[in-house]
Design a protein around this motif. Sequence first.
Motif, short mmCIF file in Angstrom:
data_model
loop_
_atom_site.label_atom_id
_atom_site.label_comp_id
_atom_site.label_asym_id
_atom_site.label_seq_id
_atom_site.Cartn_x
_atom_site.Cartn_y
_atom_site.Cartn_z
N ARG A 59 0.80 -1.22 0.00
CA ARG A 59 0.00 0.00 0.00
C ARG A 59 0.84 1.27 0.00
O ARG A 59 0.48 2.26 -0.61
CB ARG A 59 -0.91 0.03 1.23
N SER A 60 1.94 1.27 0.71
CA SER A 60 2.70 2.52 0.85
C SER A 60 3.78 2.62 -0.23
O SER A 60 4.27 1.62 -0.76
CB SER A 60 3.36 2.59 2.23
N GLU A 61 4.17 3.84 -0.53
CA GLU A 61 5.20 4.08 -1.53
C GLU A 61 6.52 3.44 -1.12
O GLU A 61 7.25 2.89 -1.93
CB GLU A 61 5.39 5.58 -1.75
N LYS A 62 6.81 3.47 0.19
CA LYS A 62 8.04 2.88 0.70
C LYS A 62 8.07 1.38 0.44
O LYS A 62 9.08 0.84 -0.01
CB LYS A 62 8.14 3.16 2.21
N GLU A 63 6.95 0.69 0.71
CA GLU A 63 6.89 -0.76 0.46
C GLU A 63 6.99 -1.07 -1.03
O GLU A 63 7.64 -2.04 -1.41
CB GLU A 63 5.60 -1.34 1.02
N ILE A 64 6.35 -0.26 -1.85
CA ILE A 64 6.41 -0.48 -3.30
C ILE A 64 7.85 -0.36 -3.79
O ILE A 64 8.33 -1.20 -4.56
CB ILE A 64 5.48 0.50 -4.04
N CYS A 65 8.56 0.64 -3.32
CA CYS A 65 9.97 0.82 -3.71
C CYS A 65 10.82 -0.34 -3.23
O CYS A 65 11.69 -0.83 -3.95
CB CYS A 65 10.51 2.13 -3.16
N SER A 68 9.99 -3.39 -5.42
CA SER A 68 10.36 -3.23 -6.82
C SER A 68 11.87 -3.28 -7.01
O SER A 68 12.36 -3.58 -8.09
CB SER A 68 9.79 -1.93 -7.39
#
Length: 79
Positions: A59-65, A68
């Motif tokens: 959900r968070s941008e930090k987790e997505i980064c 990825s």
Amino acid sequence: AAAAALECLPFGKTQSPETLLDVAARKVAEKWPFQRVEERFERIPEPVQRKIVYWSFPRSEKEICMYSSFNTGAEDYTA
């Protein structure tokens, strides 16, 4: 107490509780990869599948980064 809580919300905005499907799908997605869910159960209704997949993604941008840029340790063989 309920009237006081509603006064804190912006005018014309009300919040509805999470559906049981969302709560259950989120809990499943937190514990098991979707592939394991598919292997374990023969028939999963499509709306349930969609919700589990939805909650499986970060959900968070930090987790997505973080996900990825995940490095498996395998060497890069691109030339």
